[in-house]
Structure formats: C-alpha cells, structure tokens
Scaffold this active site. Structure first.
Site, mmCIF file in Angstrom:
data_model
loop_
_atom_site.group_PDB
_atom_site.id
_atom_site.type_symbol
_atom_site.label_atom_id
_atom_site.label_comp_id
_atom_site.label_asym_id
_atom_site.label_seq_id
_atom_site.Cartn_x
_atom_site.Cartn_y
_atom_site.Cartn_z
ATOM 1 N N GLU A 47 -7.703 5.250 5.422
ATOM 2 C CA GLU A 47 -7.822 4.414 4.225
ATOM 3 C C GLU A 47 -8.008 5.341 3.041
ATOM 4 O O GLU A 47 -8.881 6.225 3.077
ATOM 5 C CB GLU A 47 -9.051 3.501 4.312
ATOM 6 C CG GLU A 47 -8.858 2.216 5.066
ATOM 7 C CD GLU A 47 -7.931 1.215 4.376
ATOM 8 O OE1 GLU A 47 -7.580 1.386 3.189
ATOM 9 O OE2 GLU A 47 -7.553 0.253 5.074
ATOM 10 N N GLU B 87 0.884 -1.176 0.000
ATOM 11 C CA GLU B 87 0.000 0.000 0.000
ATOM 12 C C GLU B 87 0.912 1.213 0.000
ATOM 13 O O GLU B 87 1.473 1.606 1.031
ATOM 14 C CB GLU B 87 -0.945 -0.061 1.211
ATOM 15 C CG GLU B 87 -1.866 -1.284 1.106
ATOM 16 C CD GLU B 87 -2.803 -1.507 2.291
ATOM 17 O OE1 GLU B 87 -3.467 -2.551 2.322
ATOM 18 O OE2 GLU B 87 -2.854 -0.630 3.185
#
Lengths: 308, 308
Positions: A174, A22
């Site tokens: 997120e 990520e």
C-alpha cells in the site's frame, strides 16, 4: 533462533491495477511490460495488469471488488457469462499465477495498491511468513527516508480474499497518500525503489546469503470505526478531524478528536489506545469505514537461507 | 477611479456537486439544506445539489461533464429523453437559477468545486466583474492563513460553459488539494470560512457600505500542457515531476523539470516564464491536460456601493 532453509524464489509476479484507479501499480506494470522485463537476475518475472476493464474506465472495479474474490470458496465456485466480471477474472488470474495452494503457484506475488491515506509504504500480509518479514526488515534497513510498515491480517489462508494469497508467498504494497486516478512521482519513486530492493533481496537469497534473524514490528487490526451518519438517510455528517487526518500510525488516545461534524462539533475518541490506519481512505466510504485501529506487535524472525 | 453603484445582491445560489465526486460542495449544500438555511440577513439563499445522479454514484458525471453544458447554444438546444442526462439537467438548472442572461436570474451564483491540485482557495471567473473582484479582495484581507487567488477565463459570456455563468454574477470556488470522493476537514473549513465571509460582504454591501477601490492580482490562462504519451497507445509515459507537483502558482522557468518518465528521465520546461495551475488535476487526464500555464495580471477596481 535456529536458521530455516527454503527453496529459491525463482518465479515472481508483480501485479498492478487490481483496483483500476490506483495508478502506481498500473503505470509500473505497463512500464515493465513495455520494456519487456521478464527476468531479473535469477528470478523470472511475470507482470500482470490484473483488472484491465477497471483500469480502462479508471474505477476501483467494474462489478465487484476484485480484491475480495480470492477466497477458496469463490475461486472454486461455478461461473457463467453472467457472473460478475471480477469473479471470472479472479479465476483467470488464479489459473495464470496460482492455482492457490498448489505447487504450480508463483513463489511470490507482490500486488501494488494505493491509498488516499497517509500510510507511506506499508506491507499488508496474512499469516506470519518469514519471507515477507525478512523482506520488510531489509527494506527498513535500505530505505532511510521512508518508514516501511506492515499490517498483519489475521485471516486463515483459505479465507484470505486478496490476490497475493494465490501465491506460495505474497504481500500487498500500500502506498499513499495518492488520490485515485492520479499518479504522483513521489509515490511512484518510493514504490519503484521498494520493488528494486525486493529484487536485490531475492538475488541475495537465491545466491545463498544467510539473512540474520531479529525482530520486526507489525500492526494487527483490532476494529474499524465508521463516520457519524444521519440515521435516516445514511449520509455522513462529519469529516475526519484535522488532528487525525494524515496521522496514520500515530497513537490514538482516549479524548483525542476523531471527527468534526459539518456543523462544527468535535467528536472525541473513547476507547483503548490504538494505532489508526487507512484514515480517510476513499474506497472505504462505501464500506462504512472511516479508519481502522490496530495494535502494535513484535515478531521474532529466525535466520533464513536458501536450501543448499 | 469613480465609484460605481449597483442594485443589491438579494438572491444568491450556493451550489455543490456539479462534479459528483468533489465532496466539499456536496457536504456543504447537504448541511445547509438539512439546517433549512434559506435566508442569511438580507440575502435569500438557494442551495442546490446540481448533479444528484453523479453524486449518488460518486463520479464526476454520468454521461457528460455538466460543467461544460451552460453555453447559450447548449442551453437552447432541443432535448429529448435520449439526450445526455447532464444536458437535460443543465436546462433544468437554467430554469431554476437562471435563465442565463435574464433579469430573473440569480444575482450571484457560487459553485463549489474541488481539485486534486494544490491550488488552495481559488476563484474562477469569466469576464471582469467588480463584484467578484471586490469579494476576492475582501477574502484576501480576511483570510490571513490562506492565499486566495483568482483565475480569469477570457471567454465571452454566451460561450461561457459553466454553471455560475447562468447568474447575473457568479464565480466558481476551487479548493484543493483533495482527492475525489474524499472530504477533508481542512479543505471543508477553508471553504466554509470563505462562504461565511462572502455572506458578510453581501450584508455590508446591501446595507450601504462603500468598498474602496484598489488593485487585485489574477491569473489568465495562456496554454495547457499534456503528459508525454506513447504515440501508439496514447498511454501516459511520465508523471508530473516532484519539483512541479504541489507547486501550483509558483513561477515556472525555462529549464525547470516538469515531468519524470517512468524509466527515470527528466523532461524540462522550454518556454516563457509562466505560472502553472491545475497541476496533476485528476479529471484532466482524460482532457489531456497535465497542467495549465497562466500569466499574472493586475486589475484595478473602482469603489463600489449599493444604489441609494
């Protein structure tokens, strides 16, 4: 509501790479480290690349999901050289930016994640925390082009399993949609803007501003839905339907299409009206989750200010 | 141009999973195998999951990139149990759907890939091949909602490194954008529609229809551009600029922004006008490619029909 006072938030950790593929957090932390940024105004900043081995091989994790290792039970379990790497790393991180539940712990931990789902910018937090909610409200007022949302996980702090639970306060960010292993400038800029606003809020708070109370919305997890699967092999037999794909946080109603099988049949939703999120998140295939469903709630905040 | 005749294309292989985390081909092959589809009209169909071990762990490859293993040199090199898995697998596949350059080889190999780049539906092929170009032209006329493009790699067939070079004819289908490890219904439907049209074309061709000649456009690779990197650590220091991201096949001109550094500086393009593709493809970070640049060419096709 009566105003509430808290000590200043003077020690903050900005973390990335808890999932090694990520990339927004990875590149943000590397950039802050390269620029040797360890203080922003009144706040001392620790930047932590949390799972360096997973980052090196660009995978979510090496042996086990690091972001499930921060329960009190796991942080206090004996480890040896043969324990999973991430369990050992979790205990190292707990010593570095915790220990969880102690007065030595960081005042605030922000852990940056990405998702392949179209979740925009979304806070994830555990118990109701006035700091998280005030910062959320502040970002909602400052970031006009982005809808900033929040998900509350209803899990007691001892059982809270993710990195940010090690701090006195903390939340995950997120940001998506972004493929694993890829960095997108739009997502990077969105998160960078959010982090800059968070540090502005911290300066204002620490310097004595009062933040007015009010209301914010959040989503609470109700249940998770798996993909249709072949009962013998376990292989998935359908994709998220195009009408659900990329529609995180849009109300899902009975009869709406949710899956399209590879032979062309549509599967419709048959349950109470709820809000989907983490729709088609890459890492959740192995966890047998096609999407989560949430209820929307309203939270009322008191005014807050620093203790005088 | 005078019309050209060819023998029928009666043995076709549809392949997926050459890269184990590109899910469209994986799910399409699995579905065809589950439905036991081995003949479509006049065409016998082989469906091949080409890198099953990489599919199992959902990674591009286990030891080396399978889709670089099909040169004549590598296919004819001695292998032992200690050779990379993909090299051994390439030789197995060559025996199964080749051998490359032989009259036993499949008449046509279609290998289905995904990319994180916004390339839509794109053929990739080596030397100029009337079948590939006629099928391309046919798809362009049939798929109104999708722009179907083609990239020609100017590599002699002996040095051609990818799976489809093992067939008498063959091309890869690139479909995107789709994150690695994820299946999206929109991308799945687009590729399924393309494959259905290809089989319609094969039926028409084998049954004696003449396909008129004409012109098609293709793109030829000129050069590749890497990300800006830290000269000491090799880490990338910039993302693809938002104005280039998702703009595959849109003309890039001198002065257009191409990168945005993590400290906020814009890097501008300084070269001849060319067409970018594979912009921000996940797998190309390790290959040191941020995007490719192509020239647009026009190719003139003769009418073709089956030998009478």
């Amino acid at each position: 509501m009566e105003s509430v006072s808290f000590p200043p938030l003077s020690r903050v950790a900005v973390c990335g790479g808890t999932h090694g593929n990520e990339m927004t957090g990875v590149y943000m932390v590397r950039h802050l480290q390269k620029e040797k940024i360890d203080k922003i105004g009144s706040v001392s900043v620790s930047t932590v690349l949390t799972n360096p081995r997973a980052v090196e091989i660009c995978r979510r994790y090496v042996e086990t999901d690091l972001n499930r290792c921060f329960t009190e039970a796991l942080l206090n379990s004996p480890v040896t050289d043969s324990s999973p790497y991430e369990l050992r790393r979790a205990q190292e991180l707990n010593a570095q930016i915790g220990p969880k539940g102690s007065k030595e712990a960081m005042d605030l931990i922000i852990d940056i994640h990405n998702t392949t789902s179209n979740m925009g910018l979304c806070f994830i937090f555990y118990s109701i925390d006035w700091f998280t909610l005030h910062i959320l409200k502040y970002l909602q007022s400052k970031m006009a082009s982005v809808e900033v949302r929040a998900i509350q996980l209803d899990i007691p702090i001892a059982e809270a399993y993710s990195l940010e639970s090690v701090g006195k306060h903390g939340f995950a960010i997120e940001a998506g949609p972004q493929p694993n292993g890829v960095v997108r400038a739009d997502i990077h800029n969105m998160v960078k803007e959010a982090v800059d606003h968070i540090f502005s809020w911290l300066q204002e708070f620490n310097s004595g501003s009062t933040f007015e109370g009010g209301e914010v919305e959040a989503y609470t997890l109700v249940k998770s839905i798996d993909y249709p699967r072949n009962p013998v092999t376990g292989e998935i037999t359908a994709a998220i339907h195009s009408q659900l794909q990329d529609n995180d946080f849009k109300l899902l109603q009975r009869g709406n299409p949710i899956f399209m099988s590879f032979s062309g049949e549509t599967v419709k939703y048959d349950g109470e009206d709820l809000y989907p999120f983490f729709v088609n998140e890459c890492a959740y295939y192995e966890k047998k989750i096609a999407f989560h469903l949430a209820r929307k709630i309203k939270l009322t905040l008191p005014p807050i200010k620093v203790t005088g």
